[in-house]
Every structure is written in C-alpha cells, then in structure tokens.
Design a protein around this motif. Sequence first.
Motif, PDB file in Angstrom:
ATOM      1  N   PHE A 169      52.163  46.877  62.581  1.00  0.00           N
ATOM      2  CA  PHE A 169      50.972  46.020  62.623  1.00  0.00           C
ATOM      3  C   PHE A 169      50.258  46.014  61.269  1.00  0.00           C
ATOM      4  N   ARG A 170      50.109  47.192  60.673  1.00  0.00           N
ATOM      5  CA  ARG A 170      49.446  47.283  59.366  1.00  0.00           C
ATOM      6  C   ARG A 170      50.206  46.481  58.315  1.00  0.00           C
ATOM      7  N   HIS A 171      51.535  46.464  58.443  1.00  0.00           N
ATOM      8  CA  HIS A 171      52.350  45.715  57.485  1.00  0.00           C
ATOM      9  C   HIS A 171      52.055  44.221  57.586  1.00  0.00           C
ATOM     10  N   PHE A 172      51.945  43.704  58.804  1.00  0.00           N
ATOM     11  CA  PHE A 172      51.665  42.284  58.987  1.00  0.00           C
ATOM     12  C   PHE A 172      50.254  41.926  58.511  1.00  0.00           C
ATOM     13  N   ILE A 173      49.293  42.828  58.736  1.00  0.00           N
ATOM     14  CA  ILE A 173      47.933  42.596  58.251  1.00  0.00           C
ATOM     15  C   ILE A 173      47.920  42.541  56.725  1.00  0.00           C
ATOM     16  N   THR A 174      48.655  43.472  56.103  1.00  0.00           N
ATOM     17  CA  THR A 174      48.740  43.484  54.640  1.00  0.00           C
ATOM     18  C   THR A 174      49.376  42.200  54.129  1.00  0.00           C
ATOM     19  N   PHE A 175      50.406  41.731  54.837  1.00  0.00           N
ATOM     20  CA  PHE A 175      51.071  40.488  54.456  1.00  0.00           C
ATOM     21  C   PHE A 175      50.114  39.303  54.568  1.00  0.00           C
ATOM     22  N   ALA A 176      49.328  39.255  55.648  1.00  0.00           N
ATOM     23  CA  ALA A 176      48.361  38.168  55.836  1.00  0.00           C
ATOM     24  C   ALA A 176      47.327  38.168  54.716  1.00  0.00           C
ATOM     25  N   ASN A 177      46.846  39.351  54.356  1.00  0.00           N
ATOM     26  CA  ASN A 177      45.885  39.445  53.256  1.00  0.00           C
ATOM     27  C   ASN A 177      46.511  39.000  51.938  1.00  0.00           C
ATOM     28  N   SER A 178      47.799  39.300  51.779  1.00  0.00           N
ATOM     29  CA  SER A 178      48.508  38.896  50.569  1.00  0.00           C
ATOM     30  C   SER A 178      48.590  37.374  50.462  1.00  0.00           C
ATOM     31  N   ILE A 179      48.819  36.708  51.593  1.00  0.00           N
ATOM     32  CA  ILE A 179      48.870  35.243  51.606  1.00  0.00           C
ATOM     33  C   ILE A 179      47.519  34.666  51.177  1.00  0.00           C
ATOM     34  N   LEU A 180      46.443  35.251  51.689  1.00  0.00           N
ATOM     35  CA  LEU A 180      45.107  34.789  51.305  1.00  0.00           C
ATOM     36  C   LEU A 180      44.857  35.013  49.815  1.00  0.00           C
ATOM     37  N   ASP A 181      45.234  36.191  49.333  1.00  0.00           N
ATOM     38  CA  ASP A 181      45.059  36.491  47.908  1.00  0.00           C
ATOM     39  C   ASP A 181      45.878  35.545  47.044  1.00  0.00           C
ATOM     40  N   LYS A 182      47.073  35.209  47.524  1.00  0.00           N
ATOM     41  CA  LYS A 182      47.941  34.296  46.779  1.00  0.00           C
ATOM     42  C   LYS A 182      47.236  32.952  46.575  1.00  0.00           C
ATOM     43  N   PHE A 183      46.642  32.463  47.646  1.00  0.00           N
ATOM     44  CA  PHE A 183      45.950  31.174  47.579  1.00  0.00           C
ATOM     45  C   PHE A 183      44.700  31.276  46.703  1.00  0.00           C
ATOM     46  N   ILE A 184      43.938  32.367  46.871  1.00  0.00           N
ATOM     47  CA  ILE A 184      42.722  32.567  46.076  1.00  0.00           C
ATOM     48  C   ILE A 184      43.056  32.648  44.588  1.00  0.00           C
ATOM     49  N   ALA A 185      44.148  33.357  44.272  1.00  0.00           N
ATOM     50  CA  ALA A 185      44.565  33.473  42.869  1.00  0.00           C
ATOM     51  C   ALA A 185      44.980  32.117  42.318  1.00  0.00           C
ATOM     52  N   TRP A 186      45.668  31.336  43.145  1.00  0.00           N
ATOM     53  CA  TRP A 186      46.207  30.060  42.679  1.00  0.00           C
ATOM     54  C   TRP A 186      45.111  29.046  42.372  1.00  0.00           C
ATOM     55  N   ILE A 187      43.970  29.155  43.058  1.00  0.00           N
ATOM     56  CA  ILE A 187      42.868  28.224  42.784  1.00  0.00           C
ATOM     57  C   ILE A 187      41.894  28.807  41.760  1.00  0.00           C
ATOM     58  N   HIS A 242      59.090  40.718  45.836  1.00  0.00           N
ATOM     59  CA  HIS A 242      58.188  40.418  46.942  1.00  0.00           C
ATOM     60  C   HIS A 242      57.248  41.590  47.211  1.00  0.00           C
ATOM     61  N   LEU A 243      57.103  42.446  46.231  1.00  0.00           N
ATOM     62  CA  LEU A 243      56.144  43.540  46.303  1.00  0.00           C
ATOM     63  C   LEU A 243      54.845  43.084  45.656  1.00  0.00           C
ATOM     64  N   GLY A 244      53.764  43.101  46.417  1.00  0.00           N
ATOM     65  CA  GLY A 244      52.480  42.697  45.860  1.00  0.00           C
ATOM     66  C   GLY A 244      52.356  41.195  45.738  1.00  0.00           C
ATOM     67  N   ASN A 245      51.786  40.743  44.621  1.00  0.00           N
ATOM     68  CA  ASN A 245      51.401  39.340  44.507  1.00  0.00           C
ATOM     69  C   ASN A 245      51.501  38.866  43.062  1.00  0.00           C
ATOM     70  N   VAL A 246      52.669  38.400  42.659  1.00  0.00           N
ATOM     71  CA  VAL A 246      52.870  38.019  41.264  1.00  0.00           C
ATOM     72  C   VAL A 246      52.005  36.826  40.863  1.00  0.00           C
ATOM     73  N   GLU A 247      51.574  36.005  41.835  1.00  0.00           N
ATOM     74  CA  GLU A 247      50.755  34.835  41.516  1.00  0.00           C
ATOM     75  C   GLU A 247      49.413  35.212  40.887  1.00  0.00           C
ATOM     76  N   VAL A 248      49.005  36.475  41.084  1.00  0.00           N
ATOM     77  CA  VAL A 248      47.746  36.938  40.502  1.00  0.00           C
ATOM     78  C   VAL A 248      47.800  36.875  38.973  1.00  0.00           C
ATOM     79  N   SER A 249      49.005  36.869  38.412  1.00  0.00           N
ATOM     80  CA  SER A 249      49.148  36.808  36.950  1.00  0.00           C
ATOM     81  C   SER A 249      48.564  35.523  36.376  1.00  0.00           C
ATOM     82  N   ARG A 250      48.247  34.568  37.231  1.00  0.00           N
ATOM     83  CA  ARG A 250      47.593  33.334  36.781  1.00  0.00           C
ATOM     84  C   ARG A 250      46.307  33.642  36.027  1.00  0.00           C
ATOM     85  N   ALA A 251      45.652  34.755  36.373  1.00  0.00           N
ATOM     86  CA  ALA A 251      44.387  35.120  35.732  1.00  0.00           C
ATOM     87  C   ALA A 251      44.545  35.355  34.231  1.00  0.00           C
TER      88      ALA A 251
END
Length: 243
Positions: free
Chosen positions: A1-19, A51-60
């Motif tokens: 369950f914790r893994h899926f929650i972490t994945f969901a948060n990662s999806i949100l972070d991916k979108f936040i980073a991209w904008i 697929h570890l973490g969130n490479v899209e954050v490098s947009r910053a």
Amino acid sequence: FRHFITFANSILDKFIAWIGQINYNDIDYENLSLMIDLMDRKQGALLIASHLGNVEVSRALTERRPQLKMTILAHTKNAEQFNRLLNEFSDSQNITIMQVSELTPASSIQLAEKIQAGEFVVVTGDRTPIESGDVTSSRRVCSVDFIGAKANFPQGPFLIGSILKCPVYMIFCIKFKKRYKIIFEPFASSITLPRRSREEKLQDYAQKYAARLEHYCAIAPLQWNNFFPFWNEIGHPNQSKTQ
C-alpha cells in the motif's frame, strides 16, 4: 500500500515539476558540476535514467541554465496519453518528451542532431521490451545480477550510446522527505561495441548500470516505480514486490 501511495505522489510531483512549480532552490544536487561543464562546452550527452524517483524534476535546472535542452525518450505505450498531457501543459520548450517505439534511421539522425547541438538525450535503463506478455524475452536484453537474483535489463540505452558516440552519464532523482536530490554520475566517456565482443560489452554495461540502480533502490526502495514482473526467476521473493 505504501508503495502505491508513493507512486501516486510521484505522479503528482511529475505534473507539478512539468508545469514549473518545483524550482531550482527546491532541489539538492550531487555532481552538478559535471552537467554544467558539458553545457558550458556545448557538449551533448546521453543520460541514462530509471523509474526510480522522478527524473522530470530536472526541468528545474532550466531556471538557472536556460540553455539546457533535454529530450526524454518514452517507449511505453501505456504512458503515451500521460506524456501527451505533460507536453500540453508545459510552457517550456527546453525539455520535451519524444515517443519512440523503436530506433529507426530517422530517429537516430534526429537524436544525433540533438547531441551535435549540445543537447541532452534521456533514456530509461530499467524497462525491458515486452513481447506477447513475456518479460523474459531474450530480444535485446541482458540478464544481470540485481537485488539478489538475475533480471533482464534492456540493451537499448547502450545501443543508442554506441550510435550517438557521445559521453554517457547516469541521472537519478530521489525524494528525501520534502526535497528532491538530483544525482549525476559518469558512466562512460563513450560506448563502443566491437563486433567480436559486442555481447560481452553489452553485458558489462548492463551490469554496471544495474549495480548503481541497486545502490539507489536500497536507499529509496519505495520510489522504484516498476510494477512489472522484473526478475527472471519465477517465484523469487522480489517478484511479488513489483506486482
């Protein structure tokens, strides 16, 4: 369950980073000087991500380095709609997602042009091609040691590296509490695949990458967002953790 929650948060972070809502100062960096040196010299490079973490954050990074140009190769059809959504909401031309199902002469030329222009090409190194649902297909994969068992890793990143004839680095982006950390590591000054030892060299490159991914997975195991059966050994205890 914790893994899926972490994945969901990662999806949100991916979108936040991209904008553009995750800024340069929100991130910690390791070996950033390696990338700055490449950009200053206008030297293009291949970055092997995961697929570890969130490479899209490098947009910053574009906040301080507007000359940074990065193309992220995506070959997973399941993510095609999400990737299209990211591109639609992003107002930046510096980092784009390029959907690639296979490396054709046309796409090879396109990527080579990006490298020659001093841009970065990003490809993930931990997703194998799936044929008829069989993740153990021997097509363009190497079986290497990974977290206590044999697992298939794609040859694709190393084949691309040999075609582009450019420096190759690894990039990892892991979240520690509320801050991301982007880590750059040198992988190879260039990738060469001599005809006589081609398979052996591919095996060595895949094992080298797998060892570094294993290192960072041990640091942040819940952030490895790979939910496919990954290990070759059916019934291996690690296998159930990816499903």
